[in-house]
Design an enzyme around this catalytic site. Structure first.
Site, PDB file in Angstrom:
ATOM      1  N   ARG A 271       0.844  -1.201   0.000  1.00 38.82           N
ATOM      2  CA  ARG A 271       0.000   0.000   0.000  1.00 38.82           C
ATOM      3  C   ARG A 271       0.881   1.254   0.000  1.00 38.82           C
ATOM      4  O   ARG A 271       1.826   1.349   0.776  1.00 38.82           O
ATOM      5  CB  ARG A 271      -0.860  -0.019   1.256  1.00 38.82           C
ATOM      6  CG  ARG A 271      -1.968   0.986   1.281  1.00 38.82           C
ATOM      7  CD  ARG A 271      -2.753   0.876   2.585  1.00 38.82           C
ATOM      8  NE  ARG A 271      -3.662  -0.259   2.622  1.00 38.82           N
ATOM      9  CZ  ARG A 271      -4.246  -0.701   3.751  1.00 38.82           C
ATOM     10  NH1 ARG A 271      -4.003  -0.104   4.907  1.00 38.82           N
ATOM     11  NH2 ARG A 271      -5.070  -1.728   3.719  1.00 38.82           N
TER      12      ARG A 271
ATOM     13  N   ARG B 288      -1.843   6.502   9.978  1.00 36.90           N
ATOM     14  CA  ARG B 288      -1.872   6.022   8.593  1.00 36.90           C
ATOM     15  C   ARG B 288      -1.966   7.189   7.605  1.00 36.90           C
ATOM     16  O   ARG B 288      -2.142   8.330   8.014  1.00 36.90           O
ATOM     17  CB  ARG B 288      -3.109   5.135   8.399  1.00 36.90           C
ATOM     18  CG  ARG B 288      -3.235   3.978   9.365  1.00 36.90           C
ATOM     19  CD  ARG B 288      -2.374   2.855   8.889  1.00 36.90           C
ATOM     20  NE  ARG B 288      -2.562   1.646   9.659  1.00 36.90           N
ATOM     21  CZ  ARG B 288      -3.372   0.630   9.330  1.00 36.90           C
ATOM     22  NH1 ARG B 288      -4.135   0.727   8.256  1.00 36.90           N
ATOM     23  NH2 ARG B 288      -3.416  -0.459  10.054  1.00 36.90           N
TER      24      ARG B 288
ATOM     25  N   LYS C 234      -3.853   1.156  14.964  1.00 32.17           N
ATOM     26  CA  LYS C 234      -3.876   2.118  13.854  1.00 32.17           C
ATOM     27  C   LYS C 234      -4.543   3.415  14.291  1.00 32.17           C
ATOM     28  O   LYS C 234      -5.423   3.422  15.173  1.00 32.17           O
ATOM     29  CB  LYS C 234      -4.602   1.530  12.656  1.00 32.17           C
ATOM     30  CG  LYS C 234      -6.024   1.095  12.943  1.00 32.17           C
ATOM     31  CD  LYS C 234      -6.739   0.540  11.711  1.00 32.17           C
ATOM     32  CE  LYS C 234      -6.367  -0.863  11.375  1.00 32.17           C
ATOM     33  NZ  LYS C 234      -7.234  -1.509  10.360  1.00 32.17           N
TER      34      LYS C 234
ATOM     35  N   LYS D 177      -6.210   6.947  12.444  1.00 32.16           N
ATOM     36  CA  LYS D 177      -6.557   7.534  11.140  1.00 32.16           C
ATOM     37  C   LYS D 177      -6.963   9.000  11.274  1.00 32.16           C
ATOM     38  O   LYS D 177      -7.699   9.361  12.189  1.00 32.16           O
ATOM     39  CB  LYS D 177      -7.679   6.735  10.505  1.00 32.16           C
ATOM     40  CG  LYS D 177      -7.241   5.297  10.233  1.00 32.16           C
ATOM     41  CD  LYS D 177      -8.289   4.487   9.527  1.00 32.16           C
ATOM     42  CE  LYS D 177      -7.713   3.130   9.153  1.00 32.16           C
ATOM     43  NZ  LYS D 177      -8.727   2.266   8.526  1.00 32.16           N
TER      44      LYS D 177
ATOM     45  N   CYS E 186     -15.209  -3.083  -0.418  1.00 27.26           N
ATOM     46  CA  CYS E 186     -13.839  -3.406  -0.020  1.00 27.26           C
ATOM     47  C   CYS E 186     -13.311  -4.534  -0.908  1.00 27.26           C
ATOM     48  O   CYS E 186     -14.043  -5.096  -1.715  1.00 27.26           O
ATOM     49  CB  CYS E 186     -13.800  -3.808   1.446  1.00 27.26           C
ATOM     50  SG  CYS E 186     -14.520  -5.429   1.731  1.00 27.26           S
TER      51      CYS E 186
ATOM     52  N   CYS F 287      -7.973 -10.864   0.957  1.00 26.03           N
ATOM     53  CA  CYS F 287      -8.085 -10.426   2.348  1.00 26.03           C
ATOM     54  C   CYS F 287      -8.219 -11.631   3.280  1.00 26.03           C
ATOM     55  O   CYS F 287      -9.172 -12.412   3.172  1.00 26.03           O
ATOM     56  CB  CYS F 287      -9.281  -9.498   2.522  1.00 26.03           C
ATOM     57  SG  CYS F 287      -9.481  -9.038   4.254  1.00 26.03           S
TER      58      CYS F 287
ATOM     59  N   CYS G 167     -16.690  -8.173   5.631  1.00 33.00           N
ATOM     60  CA  CYS G 167     -16.734  -8.586   7.042  1.00 33.00           C
ATOM     61  C   CYS G 167     -16.995  -7.336   7.885  1.00 33.00           C
ATOM     62  O   CYS G 167     -16.956  -6.218   7.383  1.00 33.00           O
ATOM     63  CB  CYS G 167     -15.431  -9.286   7.450  1.00 33.00           C
ATOM     64  SG  CYS G 167     -14.101  -8.167   7.932  1.00 33.00           S
TER      65      CYS G 167
ATOM     66  N   CYS H  37     -14.109  -1.972   6.024  1.00 30.32           N
ATOM     67  CA  CYS H  37     -13.163  -1.199   5.215  1.00 30.32           C
ATOM     68  C   CYS H  37     -13.839  -0.334   4.159  1.00 30.32           C
ATOM     69  O   CYS H  37     -13.250   0.618   3.656  1.00 30.32           O
ATOM     70  CB  CYS H  37     -12.162  -2.136   4.560  1.00 30.32           C
ATOM     71  SG  CYS H  37     -11.202  -3.056   5.776  1.00 30.32           S
TER      72      CYS H  37
END
Ligand code: SRM
Ligand code: SF4
Length: 569
Positions: free
Chosen positions: A79, A147, A212, A214, A434, A440, A479, A483
């Protein structure tokens, strides 16, 4: 070494790993060099995330390979860290060329950057090195760090965008990890990394963040970054001449939840104050530091800022932050959002330049027999003089087009079938999904690969009720991690098992109200039957101009969750 609190004892395995990693080195270099396997060790896999990459395997062939006693078909997702989602045409062309190291073209993410999938271990250094060679990085694209910082693309207000965008880049640099491990591994390509003795992480410390973190900048009236879903949302306040006055600060957003665990939930951020531009960096630094010091380092599912904030209270959080700032946090300023989608087609900016938003389904740029979107974008980048911007809805803006450049770009758009936005239904234009299967590792159901089919089904239903042009925001996640920010969809599907989804309804279209479950863990037939009924009522009972998400709440078809940031101040 000690963690950010000075402790070394009783660390969870995840914290211990970070602490002992010598500032994110671990044995990644050795793992990359080992040729007997396509994988690296589990611990190195966790550290590799901080460098912007996930080890994955092709889940489509997992069982077959297991039966053949072969190791899983390992590869890596890489990424790019791209604050604000802006690329020069030259950078675009280079990133496009680097897709030769993957197997799935370029994938625009819901945080306005690119991912590569299917990268083999032996190609990792060439790919990451290539990304760095054009002034970009992958450091902190993943991992327990701040991120990629997202920023509204907002092309109409060109001057306002330029200034806010510059802040997103500056803030990213300010908060990014400082470890030399990244340089050693990917730029100097050392076979043996150093001991890290000279490294220091003044903000993040040796154990980095609990989880994480954001950050997103929105420029009202557009909330295309879904600013309230960020751990830290910054809402630009501009005056009538589009000069930047400062930012409202919103804290504690997040989408991730775990199926069947009510202690985890999606949450929208609360607006806690206002800062002028000159105080932005310091405020964000200290806000991140509060989470560094108080975030839960024992339970990763409970380690995002939203839980710190709910456990300790908003007032505590504001006071703790204020106690670290040498200036008074100001009360929030008025703001108003109108939309969290993209506006397609050509738009003229306030400086006379033109901007063209193109729809890229699921953000996937890859040539297939029916269309050649990757080639089309390459041709546009070859002749374009302005810049290219990714949106958090997985689309692309060909930005800053001079009037005389317009016709040539338009011709390429048509030649390569990039003009979906002229034909697509309202729901198609506002659909994001996503990645999910096959790459994934956490996917419970299909998402990107299911999107074309589910959209066709929805379109038939909508047409039956005369709603084909209705711009309903639809979000599909494989899920509950969320995302595709599904909890912000007017309609959303959240994968629970193969072919089974939670059907959620009732978010607004400005990003200030989450949706709720309408049907739990149901298959396609049940989803379509449920939607058929609700759409029939919407068509018959809606008030003039009323949006679908607002209708299902007004008609008490669903009850929205309580947490909701003020619509205006
Ligand atoms: Fe995500 C984990 C893909 C945006 C919440 N996300 C993953 C992983 C890395 C799976 C894993 O951990 O093994 C996925 C890789 C799939 C693949 O094959 O590429 C993945 N997330 C994505 C992307 C590519 C989705 C997309 O289709 O565009 C997005 C990349 C964004 C980027 O460029 O950085 C992506 N992920 C998001 C968002 C949306 C956002 O940030 O605006 C969220 C919800 C917001 C949030 O963070 O709360 C999100 N991803 C998660 C979570 C749940 C986190 C949580 O707090 O519980 C996970 C799982 C985890 O971290 O344990 C996750
Ligand atoms: Fe994977 Fe779930 Fe994220 Fe989709 S929402 S990419 S399935 S982790």
């Amino acid at each position: 070494m000690t963690d950010s609190h000075g402790n070394t004892n009783n660390l969870s395995p995840a914290e211990r790993l970070k602490l002992d990693s010598r500032f994110l080195r671990g044995s990644i270099a050795q793992g990359l060099a080992a040729r007997h396997t396509g994988a690296i060790s589990e611990d190195d896999g966790k550290l590799l995330k901080f460098h912007g990459s996930y080890q994955q395997d092709d889940r489509d062939v997992r069982e077959e390979r297991r039966q053949q006693k072969l190791e899983p078909d390992y590869s890596f997702m890489v990424r790019v860290r791209l604050p604000g989602g802006v690329l020069s045409p030259r950078q675009w062309l280079e990133l496009d060329a680097l897709s030769r190291y993957g197997n799935a073209g370029l994938r625009i993410t819901t945080r306005q950057t690119f991912q590569y999938h299917g990268v083999r271990k032996e190609d990792m250094r060439d790919l990451v090195g290539g990304i760095n060679a054009i002034g970009l990085s992958t450091l902190a694209a993943c991992g327990d760090v701040v991120r990629t910082i997202v920023c509204s693309v907002n092309p109409q207000i060109s001057s306002g965008h330029a200034e806010v965008y510059r802040w997103s880049v500056k803030l990213m640099e300010y908060l990014a990890p400082k470890t030399a491990a990244y340089r050693e591994l990917w730029i100097d390509r050392l076979e043996q990394t150093s001991d890290g003795a000279h490294d220091a992480e003044p903000l993040l410390g040796a154990t980095y963040l609990p989880r994480k973190f954001k950050i997103g900048f929105a420029i009202p009236p557009y909330n295309d970054v879904d600013v309230f879903t960020q751990d830290l949302g910054l809402i630009a306040v501009l005056d009538a001449q589009h000069r930047l006055l400062g930012f409202n600060v919103a804290a504690g957003g997040g989408m991730g939840a775990t199926a069947g665990d009510p202690a985890t939930y999606a949450r929208l951020a609360d607006v806690i104050g206002f800062v002028p531009p000159e105080h932005l960096l310091e405020t964000c630094w200290h806000l991140v530091a509060v989470q560094r010091d108080f975030g839960d380092r024992n339970e990763r599912k409970h380690a995002r800022l939203k839980y710190t904030l709910d456990d300790r209270g908003l007032a505590w959080f504001r006071d703790e932050l204020q106690s670290r700032l040498p200036f008074a946090f100001e009360p929030p300023r008025p703001y108003r959002f109108e939309h969290n989608g993209d506006r397609f087609g050509w738009i003229e900016g306030d400086d006379g330049k033109w901007h063209l938003t193109l729809r890229i389904p699921s953000g996937r740029l890859r040539d297939v027999p029916s269309h050649a979107r990757q080639s089309g974008m390459r041709e546009i980048a070859r002749m374009h003089q302005g810049d290219l911007r990714m949106t958090c809805n997985q689309n692309v803006i060909v930005a800053n087009v001079a009037p005389q450049e317009k016709a040539a770009i338009e011709a390429l758009v048509r030649r390569y079938g990039l003009n979906d936005h002229e034909r697509a239904s309202g729901v198609r234009l506002n659909a994001i999904s996503c990645v999910a299967l096959p790459t994934c590792g956490l996917a419970m159901a299909e998402a990107e690969r299911y999107l074309p089919r589910v959209l066709e089904q929805f379109e038939q239903l909508l047409a039956r009720h005369g709603l084909q042009d209705e711009p309903i925001h639809f979000r599909l996640s494989g899920c509950p991690n969320g995302c595709a920010r599904p909890y912000g969809g007017e309609i959303a599907l959240v994968g629970r098992a193969v072919g089974k989804y939670d059907l959620r309804l009732g978010a607004d279209h400005v990003g200030q109200r989450l949706n709720s479950v309408y049907r739990e863990n149901v298959d396609e037939q049940a989803i379509l039957a449920a939607l058929d009924e609700v759409l029939a009522r919407f068509a018959a009972e809606r008030q003039p101009g009323e949006r679908f998400g607002d209708f299902v709440v007004r008609a008490a078809i669903v009850t929205p969750p309580a947490n909701r940031p003020a619509l205006t101040f």
